[in-house]
Design a protein around this motif. Structure first.
Motif, PDB file in Angstrom:
ATOM      1  N   ASP A   9     -64.557  34.115 -72.654  1.00 27.09           N
ATOM      2  CA  ASP A   9     -65.818  34.430 -73.349  1.00 27.09           C
ATOM      3  C   ASP A   9     -66.504  35.643 -72.722  1.00 27.09           C
ATOM      4  OD1 ASP A   9     -65.769  32.359 -75.277  1.00 27.09           O
ATOM      5  OD2 ASP A   9     -66.349  30.912 -73.749  1.00 27.09           O
ATOM      6  N   LYS A  10     -66.442  35.744 -71.396  1.00 31.13           N
ATOM      7  CA  LYS A  10     -67.067  36.885 -70.719  1.00 31.13           C
ATOM      8  C   LYS A  10     -66.332  38.178 -71.055  1.00 31.13           C
ATOM      9  CE  LYS A  10     -69.848  39.098 -68.128  1.00 31.13           C
ATOM     10  NZ  LYS A  10     -71.232  39.264 -68.528  1.00 31.13           N
ATOM     11  N   VAL A  11     -65.003  38.116 -71.146  1.00 32.88           N
ATOM     12  CA  VAL A  11     -64.209  39.302 -71.499  1.00 32.88           C
ATOM     13  C   VAL A  11     -64.589  39.796 -72.895  1.00 32.88           C
ATOM     14  CG1 VAL A  11     -61.865  40.039 -72.113  1.00 32.88           C
ATOM     15  CG2 VAL A  11     -62.273  38.874 -69.949  1.00 32.88           C
ATOM     16  N   GLU A  12     -64.737  38.870 -73.833  1.00 37.73           N
ATOM     17  CA  GLU A  12     -65.164  39.251 -75.193  1.00 37.73           C
ATOM     18  C   GLU A  12     -66.532  39.913 -75.172  1.00 37.73           C
ATOM     19  OE1 GLU A  12     -64.932  36.003 -77.909  1.00 37.73           O
ATOM     20  OE2 GLU A  12     -62.776  35.754 -77.669  1.00 37.73           O
ATOM     21  N   ALA A  13     -67.447  39.377 -74.355  1.00 39.14           N
ATOM     22  CA  ALA A  13     -68.804  39.954 -74.264  1.00 39.14           C
ATOM     23  C   ALA A  13     -68.756  41.367 -73.692  1.00 39.14           C
ATOM     24  CB  ALA A  13     -69.688  39.056 -73.393  1.00 39.14           C
ATOM     25  N   ILE A  14     -67.904  41.604 -72.669  1.00 44.43           N
ATOM     26  CA  ILE A  14     -67.791  42.947 -72.065  1.00 44.43           C
ATOM     27  C   ILE A  14     -67.194  43.926 -73.081  1.00 44.43           C
ATOM     28  CG2 ILE A  14     -66.567  44.317 -70.310  1.00 44.43           C
ATOM     29  CD1 ILE A  14     -66.792  41.888 -68.445  1.00 44.43           C
ATOM     30  N   LEU A  15     -66.141  43.495 -73.786  1.00 45.04           N
ATOM     31  CA  LEU A  15     -65.452  44.403 -74.714  1.00 45.04           C
ATOM     32  C   LEU A  15     -66.266  44.665 -75.982  1.00 45.04           C
ATOM     33  CD1 LEU A  15     -61.758  43.191 -74.363  1.00 45.04           C
ATOM     34  CD2 LEU A  15     -62.782  45.232 -73.412  1.00 45.04           C
ATOM     35  N   SER A  16     -67.279  43.848 -76.249  1.00 45.68           N
ATOM     36  CA  SER A  16     -68.131  44.103 -77.423  1.00 45.68           C
ATOM     37  C   SER A  16     -68.901  45.414 -77.270  1.00 45.68           C
ATOM     38  CB  SER A  16     -69.117  42.946 -77.632  1.00 45.68           C
ATOM     39  OG  SER A  16     -69.993  42.851 -76.533  1.00 45.68           O
ATOM     40  N   ASN A  17     -69.049  45.899 -76.016  1.00 40.07           N
ATOM     41  CA  ASN A  17     -69.693  47.202 -75.788  1.00 40.07           C
ATOM     42  C   ASN A  17     -68.801  48.364 -76.235  1.00 40.07           C
ATOM     43  OD1 ASN A  17     -71.950  46.044 -74.575  1.00 40.07           O
ATOM     44  ND2 ASN A  17     -70.997  46.049 -72.547  1.00 40.07           N
ATOM     45  N   PHE A  18     -67.479  48.115 -76.309  1.00 40.11           N
ATOM     46  CA  PHE A  18     -66.524  49.181 -76.631  1.00 40.11           C
ATOM     47  C   PHE A  18     -66.195  49.229 -78.120  1.00 40.11           C
ATOM     48  CE2 PHE A  18     -65.928  48.265 -72.185  1.00 40.11           C
ATOM     49  CZ  PHE A  18     -65.797  49.500 -71.607  1.00 40.11           C
ATOM     50  N   PHE A  19     -66.241  48.056 -78.786  1.00 33.90           N
ATOM     51  CA  PHE A  19     -65.868  48.009 -80.207  1.00 33.90           C
ATOM     52  C   PHE A  19     -67.034  47.476 -81.019  1.00 33.90           C
ATOM     53  CE2 PHE A  19     -61.929  47.290 -77.758  1.00 33.90           C
ATOM     54  CZ  PHE A  19     -61.260  48.433 -78.134  1.00 33.90           C
ATOM     55  N   ILE A  21     -73.902  33.468 -61.626  1.00 31.65           N
ATOM     56  CA  ILE A  21     -72.463  33.608 -61.871  1.00 31.65           C
ATOM     57  C   ILE A  21     -72.167  33.526 -63.359  1.00 31.65           C
ATOM     58  CG2 ILE A  21     -71.714  32.692 -59.639  1.00 31.65           C
ATOM     59  CD1 ILE A  21     -71.111  30.041 -61.223  1.00 31.65           C
ATOM     60  N   ASP A  22     -71.022  34.080 -63.739  1.00 29.85           N
ATOM     61  CA  ASP A  22     -70.498  33.923 -65.095  1.00 29.85           C
ATOM     62  C   ASP A  22     -68.988  33.730 -64.980  1.00 29.85           C
ATOM     63  OD1 ASP A  22     -69.539  36.416 -64.464  1.00 29.85           O
ATOM     64  OD2 ASP A  22     -70.838  37.507 -65.838  1.00 29.85           O
ATOM     65  N   GLY A  23     -68.291  33.781 -66.112  1.00 28.29           N
ATOM     66  CA  GLY A  23     -66.850  33.519 -66.120  1.00 28.29           C
ATOM     67  C   GLY A  23     -66.032  34.519 -65.325  1.00 28.29           C
ATOM     68  N   LEU A  24     -66.605  35.694 -65.073  1.00 22.64           N
ATOM     69  CA  LEU A  24     -65.884  36.729 -64.328  1.00 22.64           C
ATOM     70  C   LEU A  24     -65.888  36.452 -62.820  1.00 22.64           C
ATOM     71  CD1 LEU A  24     -64.433  39.463 -64.762  1.00 22.64           C
ATOM     72  CD2 LEU A  24     -66.636  40.581 -64.427  1.00 22.64           C
ATOM     73  N   ALA A  58     -61.362  45.430 -57.471  1.00 23.04           N
ATOM     74  CA  ALA A  58     -61.073  45.179 -58.890  1.00 23.04           C
ATOM     75  C   ALA A  58     -62.291  44.579 -59.582  1.00 23.04           C
ATOM     76  CB  ALA A  58     -59.876  44.244 -59.008  1.00 23.04           C
ATOM     77  N   TYR A  59     -62.971  43.643 -58.891  1.00 24.21           N
ATOM     78  CA  TYR A  59     -64.163  43.005 -59.457  1.00 24.21           C
ATOM     79  C   TYR A  59     -65.262  44.045 -59.708  1.00 24.21           C
ATOM     80  CZ  TYR A  59     -68.289  40.005 -59.764  1.00 24.21           C
ATOM     81  OH  TYR A  59     -69.449  39.394 -60.179  1.00 24.21           O
ATOM     82  N   GLY A  60     -65.479  44.941 -58.717  1.00 24.62           N
ATOM     83  CA  GLY A  60     -66.500  45.981 -58.876  1.00 24.62           C
ATOM     84  C   GLY A  60     -66.188  46.914 -60.029  1.00 24.62           C
ATOM     85  N   LEU A  61     -64.895  47.207 -60.221  1.00 25.81           N
ATOM     86  CA  LEU A  61     -64.472  48.085 -61.309  1.00 25.81           C
ATOM     87  C   LEU A  61     -64.822  47.488 -62.674  1.00 25.81           C
ATOM     88  CD1 LEU A  61     -63.054  50.835 -61.186  1.00 25.81           C
ATOM     89  CD2 LEU A  61     -60.879  49.673 -61.545  1.00 25.81           C
ATOM     90  N   VAL A  62     -64.651  46.168 -62.798  1.00 28.96           N
ATOM     91  CA  VAL A  62     -64.999  45.498 -64.067  1.00 28.96           C
ATOM     92  C   VAL A  62     -66.505  45.310 -64.177  1.00 28.96           C
ATOM     93  CG1 VAL A  62     -64.680  43.419 -65.473  1.00 28.96           C
ATOM     94  CG2 VAL A  62     -62.771  44.297 -64.130  1.00 28.96           C
ATOM     95  N   ARG A  63     -67.116  44.793 -63.095  1.00 27.85           N
ATOM     96  CA  ARG A  63     -68.535  44.423 -63.150  1.00 27.85           C
ATOM     97  C   ARG A  63     -69.458  45.633 -63.311  1.00 27.85           C
ATOM     98  NH1 ARG A  63     -70.604  40.222 -64.672  1.00 27.85           N
ATOM     99  NH2 ARG A  63     -69.822  38.768 -63.118  1.00 27.85           N
ATOM    100  N   ILE A  64     -69.166  46.727 -62.612  1.00 24.74           N
ATOM    101  CA  ILE A  64     -70.073  47.887 -62.657  1.00 24.74           C
ATOM    102  C   ILE A  64     -69.538  48.961 -63.608  1.00 24.74           C
ATOM    103  CG2 ILE A  64     -71.056  49.776 -61.293  1.00 24.74           C
ATOM    104  CD1 ILE A  64     -71.425  47.848 -58.998  1.00 24.74           C
ATOM    105  N   ASN A  65     -68.302  49.428 -63.380  1.00 23.82           N
ATOM    106  CA  ASN A  65     -67.788  50.544 -64.187  1.00 23.82           C
ATOM    107  C   ASN A  65     -67.611  50.175 -65.659  1.00 23.82           C
ATOM    108  OD1 ASN A  65     -67.360  51.348 -61.436  1.00 23.82           O
ATOM    109  ND2 ASN A  65     -66.047  52.965 -62.197  1.00 23.82           N
ATOM    110  N   MET A  66     -67.042  49.002 -65.924  1.00 22.70           N
ATOM    111  CA  MET A  66     -66.813  48.605 -67.324  1.00 22.70           C
ATOM    112  C   MET A  66     -68.080  48.119 -68.004  1.00 22.70           C
ATOM    113  SD  MET A  66     -63.253  46.620 -68.055  1.00 22.70           S
ATOM    114  CE  MET A  66     -63.195  46.813 -69.833  1.00 22.70           C
ATOM    115  N   GLU A  67     -68.822  47.252 -67.281  1.00 23.18           N
ATOM    116  CA  GLU A  67     -69.957  46.576 -67.924  1.00 23.18           C
ATOM    117  C   GLU A  67     -71.184  47.467 -68.026  1.00 23.18           C
ATOM    118  OE1 GLU A  67     -71.829  42.071 -67.866  1.00 23.18           O
ATOM    119  OE2 GLU A  67     -70.649  42.761 -66.158  1.00 23.18           O
TER     120      GLU A  67
END
Length: 507
Positions: free
Chosen positions: A497-507, A91-94, A267-276
């Protein structure tokens, strides 16, 4: 004994495996109970849910580090040697918020179910099987295991719908299974495609897949397949039509699980798979998600206003609120994504509470159509009070969890670095119109149910107000709704913290 105790207080204890398997394993023992022990079966089921929730809470409190965005409480066991398939959890913060939400709502929904006189053992087993099936995807770290857990909860929902639903229950159950099982084919194809890409051996580990890159065209194809699956579950228009039918016919404890947890899996799958896993494709599709989310808020709010059936009106309000999650995910900003995660938790409580109150009203009146109701406020003041408060929470009253979540999504649109100023103004304007429509359908629902004189003219009728069990359930759900509204940092401490880690892939 000392060795067992040392394992128990360290991270090597298989917490997540126990949390996932305990409900379905405990539920299997229900069939050994005597057939005529409804109360015993119900309290046994509630005890299993409570033990699982307490174990989850203990593990997260003592073994989860909030400031660490990496995967924690990891478990990794070889399952099938033939194609390198692992029983892999972490598990993580998401995922921590949705797992706790699942435990809480399932326990409350089991307590909410009126004494089930028909096939009581099967009903309570299915509730526990759904519990395992819903926690599984939130904690899986193997993408094929994610799919197996994703499919596990379909069968319990189908049986619960087709056996304990309303008059059109078979139609609703068939529509549900056709939509969800049909869309799962695209999830399986996408998982196999990602797992087998550029490798002699399948790569199903989430950590490995996060660092993998794909050709642009292939990544877009993968993304569209996953998006189709999650769009049905979330749901995103026009793939939402199964939801009002399902909610309209399901028993209200099943509705609580559907609104509180099942929609959040999409919604979780959209963030976990599509975004990440597919950040480049998500960057391309995110403007379309923003547009779809804005249209969905207005369309579902307008459609909700035209619904005569109380449960269908609440179902369309759920579809409308899912629009904020889609916009938050599409904004590609830390504020917007944190707002979307908070909306997942917030709507889980509010949606479940509204369906519970709709069910308690139906138990008394045996009416579901709003134009047949009226005058409930005086004979049933407690139901009226809680229905009013939670309807206000649904329309994002300040001080409630929905207000903070929707405000964060608005800030996410405005602060997003991806979009031009004119685009952001248009999306904000359209979304604001949807927020104006929300109080219209919520307040008209309250007016039709609780005001007027219709019930006073009903001959030989006797109405009784909420009992201790119903008051306890209503207060239990209301406390976190107000608590999160006053102190939302509690949820953000998990996810930021997990959101920042995911968005680091975009910026």
């Amino acid at each position: 004994m000392v060795q067992v105790y040392l394992i128990f207080i360290t991270n090597y204890f298989p917490w997540l495996t126990i949390v996932v398997l305990l409900p379905i394993a405990g539920g299997s023992l229900i069939f050994l109970f005597p057939h005529r022990g409804n109360k015993v079966i119900k309290w046994y089921t509630i005890c299993i849910c409570l033990i699982d929730l307490l174990l989850t809470t203990y593990a997260f409190c003592y073994h989860f580090q909030l400031d660490d965005p990496l995967i924690q409480l990891t478990e990794n066991y070889k399952w099938i040697n033939f194609f390198d398939f692992y029983w892999r959890f972490g598990i993580d913060g998401l995922s921590i918020g949705p797992i706790l939400l699942t435990g809480f709502i399932t326990t409350i929904a089991t307590l909410a179910a009126q004494p089930v006189t028909r096939e009581s053992r099967l009903f309570h087993f299915l509730m526990l099987a759904m519990y395992s099936g819903q926690i599984g995807p939130f904690s899986s770290r193997d993408i094929l295991l994610f799919f197996i857990m994703w499919e596990l909860e379909l069968i319990p929902v189908y049986i619960l719908l087709s056996m304990w639903g309303g008059k059109k229950r078979l139609y609703s159950a068939t529509k549900f299974i056709l939509y969800t099982a049909g869309s799962s084919v695209f999830l399986l194809i996408g998982i196999l495609g990602i797992g087998l890409y550029s490798s002699n051996e399948p790569t199903l580990n989430f950590e490995t897949l996060t660092n993998q890159s794909y050709p642009a065209a292939l990544e877009i194809i993968f993304y569209m397949g996953f998006l189709l699956t999650f769009a049905v579950k979330l749901p995103i228009i026009p793939l939402h039509t199964w939801l009002p039918d399902t909610h309209g016919e399901a028993h209200y404890s099943t509705c609580m699980l559907l609104a509180g947890i099942l929609l959040k899996m999409g919604a979780y799958g959209l963030v976990r798979i599509n975004m990440e896993l597919l950040p480049h494709a998500h960057s391309i599709f995110s403007p379309w998600l923003m547009i779809l989310g804005s249209i969905q808020i207005i369309y579902a709010a307008s459609t909700s206003l035209g619904q005569r059936n109380l449960k269908k009106r609440i179902a369309y309000s759920s579809v409308s609120h899912m629009g904020f999650i889609i916009i938050g995910i599409g904004s590609i900003s830390d504020t917007g994504l944190n707002g979307a995660i908070l909306q997942i938790i917030s709507h889980g409580f509010i949606g479940a509470a509204l369906f519970f109150l709709a069910g308690t009203s139906y138990d008394r009146l045996r009416l579901l159509y709003l134009d047949e109701m009226g005058g409930m406020a005086i004979p049933m003041p407690k139901i009226f009070t809680f229905f009013s408060i939670l309807s206000m929470a649904s329309l994002a009253l300040p001080g409630m969890s929905g207000f903070v979540a929707e405000l964060m999504v608005f800030f996410g649109i405005i602060t997003s670095q991806k979009y031009l100023l004119m685009t952001k103004i248009l999306i904000t304007f359209v979304t604001a119109i949807g927020m104006i429509l929300t109080p219209i359908y919520s307040l008209s629902m309250l007016r039709q149910m609780f005001y007027g004189y219709k019930l006073f003219n009903t001959p030989n009728s006797y109405f009784f107000d909420s009992g201790p069990r119903e008051l306890f359930i209503s207060i239990s759900i209301l406390i976190p709704v107000i608590g999160i509204g006053i102190y939302p940092d509690f949820i953000f401490s998990f996810s930021v913290d997990k959101v920042e880690a995911i968005l680091s892939n975009f910026f």
